[in-house]
Design an enzyme around this catalytic site. Structure first.
Site, mmCIF file in Angstrom:
data_model
loop_
_atom_site.group_PDB
_atom_site.id
_atom_site.type_symbol
_atom_site.label_atom_id
_atom_site.label_comp_id
_atom_site.label_asym_id
_atom_site.label_seq_id
_atom_site.Cartn_x
_atom_site.Cartn_y
_atom_site.Cartn_z
ATOM 1 N N SER A 1 0.828 -1.201 0.000
ATOM 2 C CA SER A 1 0.000 0.000 0.000
ATOM 3 C C SER A 1 0.862 1.250 0.000
ATOM 4 C CB SER A 1 -0.854 0.055 1.265
ATOM 5 O OG SER A 1 -1.544 -1.142 1.444
ATOM 6 N N HIS B 1 -0.559 -2.829 -7.235
ATOM 7 C CA HIS B 1 -1.365 -2.523 -6.052
ATOM 8 C C HIS B 1 -2.852 -2.716 -6.357
ATOM 9 C CE1 HIS B 1 -2.564 0.741 -2.902
ATOM 10 N NE2 HIS B 1 -2.718 -0.482 -2.430
ATOM 11 N N GLU C 1 -3.134 -0.148 -9.336
ATOM 12 C CA GLU C 1 -2.176 0.967 -9.408
ATOM 13 C C GLU C 1 -0.808 0.341 -9.713
ATOM 14 O OE1 GLU C 1 -1.612 3.021 -5.624
ATOM 15 O OE2 GLU C 1 -1.527 4.948 -6.652
ATOM 16 N N ASN D 1 -3.095 5.978 -1.770
ATOM 17 C CA ASN D 1 -3.115 6.160 -0.318
ATOM 18 C C ASN D 1 -2.675 7.547 0.135
ATOM 19 O OD1 ASN D 1 -4.331 3.871 0.835
ATOM 20 N ND2 ASN D 1 -2.610 2.670 0.061
HETATM 21 N N1 3HC Z 1 -16.368 -11.331 -4.029
HETATM 22 C C1 3HC Z 1 -17.342 -11.370 -4.940
HETATM 23 N N2 3HC Z 1 -18.393 -10.536 -4.937
HETATM 24 C C2 3HC Z 1 -18.460 -9.633 -3.927
HETATM 25 C C3 3HC Z 1 -17.475 -9.541 -2.928
HETATM 26 C C4 3HC Z 1 -16.382 -10.447 -2.998
HETATM 27 N N3 3HC Z 1 -15.379 -10.435 -2.123
HETATM 28 N N4 3HC Z 1 -17.803 -8.526 -2.073
HETATM 29 C C5 3HC Z 1 -18.950 -8.009 -2.528
HETATM 30 N N5 3HC Z 1 -19.360 -8.676 -3.647
HETATM 31 C C6 3HC Z 1 -20.523 -8.408 -4.459
HETATM 32 C C7 3HC Z 1 -21.798 -8.732 -3.699
HETATM 33 O O1 3HC Z 1 -22.154 -10.067 -3.864
HETATM 34 C C8 3HC Z 1 -22.792 -7.810 -4.379
HETATM 35 O O2 3HC Z 1 -23.238 -8.366 -5.586
HETATM 36 P P1 3HC Z 1 -24.723 -8.046 -6.127
HETATM 37 O O3 3HC Z 1 -24.787 -6.572 -6.339
HETATM 38 O O4 3HC Z 1 -24.800 -8.832 -7.376
HETATM 39 O O5 3HC Z 1 -25.624 -8.536 -5.028
HETATM 40 C C9 3HC Z 1 -21.953 -6.589 -4.739
HETATM 41 O O6 3HC Z 1 -20.585 -7.014 -4.729
HETATM 42 C C10 3HC Z 1 -22.127 -5.487 -3.727
HETATM 43 O O7 3HC Z 1 -21.895 -6.002 -2.414
HETATM 44 P P2 3HC Z 1 -22.850 -5.759 -1.168
HETATM 45 O O8 3HC Z 1 -24.269 -5.675 -1.630
HETATM 46 O O9 3HC Z 1 -22.496 -6.760 -0.122
HETATM 47 O O10 3HC Z 1 -22.422 -4.375 -0.533
HETATM 48 P P3 3HC Z 1 -21.966 -3.028 -1.231
HETATM 49 O O11 3HC Z 1 -22.856 -2.639 -2.362
HETATM 50 O O12 3HC Z 1 -21.714 -2.063 -0.133
HETATM 51 O O13 3HC Z 1 -20.560 -3.399 -1.862
HETATM 52 C C11 3HC Z 1 -18.235 -3.201 -1.520
HETATM 53 C C12 3HC Z 1 -19.505 -3.869 -1.042
HETATM 54 C C13 3HC Z 1 -17.861 -3.752 -2.904
HETATM 55 C C14 3HC Z 1 -17.153 -3.567 -0.506
HETATM 56 C C15 3HC Z 1 -18.458 -1.659 -1.600
HETATM 57 O O14 3HC Z 1 -18.971 -1.206 -0.371
HETATM 58 C C16 3HC Z 1 -17.199 -0.893 -1.903
HETATM 59 O O15 3HC Z 1 -16.758 -0.802 -3.039
HETATM 60 N N6 3HC Z 1 -16.646 -0.264 -0.853
HETATM 61 C C17 3HC Z 1 -15.437 0.541 -0.983
HETATM 62 C C18 3HC Z 1 -14.247 -0.330 -0.996
HETATM 63 C C19 3HC Z 1 -12.991 0.467 -1.172
HETATM 64 O O16 3HC Z 1 -12.926 1.678 -1.172
HETATM 65 N N7 3HC Z 1 -11.893 -0.286 -1.295
HETATM 66 C C20 3HC Z 1 -10.590 0.265 -1.417
HETATM 67 C C21 3HC Z 1 -9.889 0.167 -0.111
HETATM 68 S S1 3HC Z 1 -8.266 0.825 -0.218
HETATM 69 C C22 3HC Z 1 -7.334 -0.508 -0.608
HETATM 70 O O17 3HC Z 1 -7.758 -1.620 -0.680
HETATM 71 C C23 3HC Z 1 -5.925 -0.205 -0.870
HETATM 72 C C24 3HC Z 1 -5.020 -0.478 0.290
HETATM 73 O O18 3HC Z 1 -3.731 -0.084 -0.088
HETATM 74 C C25 3HC Z 1 -5.375 0.220 1.548
#
Ligand code: 3HC
Length: 264
Positions: free
Chosen positions: A100, A121, A133, A171
């Site tokens: 990260s 990333h 990234e 980040n």
């Molecule tokens: N695998 C497969 N499918 C998944 C999944 C997974 N791990 N997680 C969620 N899904 C699917 C669900 O089944 C759902 O499908 P559907 O619409 O067909 O029912 C869809 O994705 C949406 O999931 P949910 O309904 O459970 O909930 P959300 O709509 O809130 O989506 C989320 C969940 C995808 C996590 C969304 O909230 C999101 O994008 N959040 C932001 C995540 C983010 O910002 N990530 C970046 C973090 S920073 C990082 O990682 C970098 C590091 O360096 C820090």
């Protein structure tokens, strides 16, 4: 994240060897991968068994065309791993890091193939989020960066290139936002739900910064802020004391069952 990365690489038809020094970690990752693949299969994705058949657990580093490292955010641990990978993988193999924020340049520097070291990333949850990234160390060759850009596209992701400055682009922007949300909570400006609702409904973010910190891991958030703080030497990047306190208490977010919120 290692499991998520293994999943998307295996889903693209490639064979993946997974290794984790922590006993049981690969087994847990395989369970998470299966649940994720089952969700994706309902929407027309590949058969979970077919994808998982391409993933095998290995005991230590093994020869491969590419390593994607996703270990703890600790520069010394990562450097040790890159040294070992440099000895084990064939000289033409690319050594990539999912870090990260740890400088890719410092990982490249401990190898005899610095031009073949690069940042790859991914974003959590890896099977869902489209971005990769691609971070170029000072030493990364154009050929290596191009190979990783092409691979990201073959995995169905969208690559975006960045240079190796603290926090890269992702980040450097995201983590001060998360840190500031922790300060707002610590100073009693609002409750966690209100802070997250403001980001979700006010800025159309899929989740608020505190819930997101729980997803990323509060220890990882602190580690990234420390890299920004040290790398830029600017006090505005100091990790919020509340984040540090939660980490000291073992409240690491989803992975420990409790962070800003509690998880079943
Ligand atoms: N695998 C497969 N499918 C998944 C999944 C997974 N791990 N997680 C969620 N899904 C699917 C669900 O089944 C759902 O499908 P559907 O619409 O067909 O029912 C869809 O994705 C949406 O999931 P949910 O309904 O459970 O909930 P959300 O709509 O809130 O989506 C989320 C969940 C995808 C996590 C969304 O909230 C999101 O994008 N959040 C932001 C995540 C983010 O910002 N990530 C970046 C973090 S920073 C990082 O990682 C970098 C590091 O360096 C820090």
């Amino acid at each position: 994240m290692g499991g998520g990365i293994a999943q998307v690489v295996a889903a693209s038809g490639r064979r993946v060897s997974l290794h984790d020094e922590v006993a049981g970690a690969v087994e847990r990752a395989l369970g998470t991968m299966r649940r994720s693949l089952e969700k994706l299969a309902e929407k027309g994705g590949a058969e979970p068994d077919e994808v998982l058949a391409r993933v095998s657990e290995v005991d230590g580093l093994v020869p491969a065309d590419l390593m994607i490292e996703a270990v703890v955010e600790d520069a010394e641990v990562k450097q040790g791993l890159f040294r070992r990978a440099d000895e084990t993988l064939p000289p033409e193999a690319i050594l990539a890091s999912n870090t990260s924020s740890i400088p890719i340049t410092s990982l490249a520097a401990v190898t005899a193939r610095p031009e073949r070291v690069v940042g790859m990333h991914f974003f959590n949850p890896v099977p869902v989020l489209k971005l990769v990234e691609v971070v170029r160390a000072v030493q990364t060759s154009d050929e290596t960066a191009a190979a990783i850009v092409a691979l990201a596209e073959q995995l169905g992701k969208v690559p975006a290139e960045a240079r190796d400055f603290p926090g890269f682009v992702s980040n450097r922007i995201l983590m001060p936002f998360v840190n500031e949300a922790a300060y707002a909570l610590m100073e009693g400006v609002a409750e966690p739900d209100a802070i997250d609702t403001i980001a979700k409904l006010g800025f159309a973010h899929p989740m608020g910064p505190l819930a997101l910190a729980d997803l990323i891991g509060l220890d990882t958030c602190v580690a990234i802020m420390e890299v920004l703080h040290e790398g830029f030497g600017d006090p505005k990047y100091a990790p919020c004391p509340l984040l540090r306190q939660y980490v000291a208490a073992g409240r690491l977010g989803r992975k420990s069952g409790r962070g800003f919120y509690e998880y079943a």
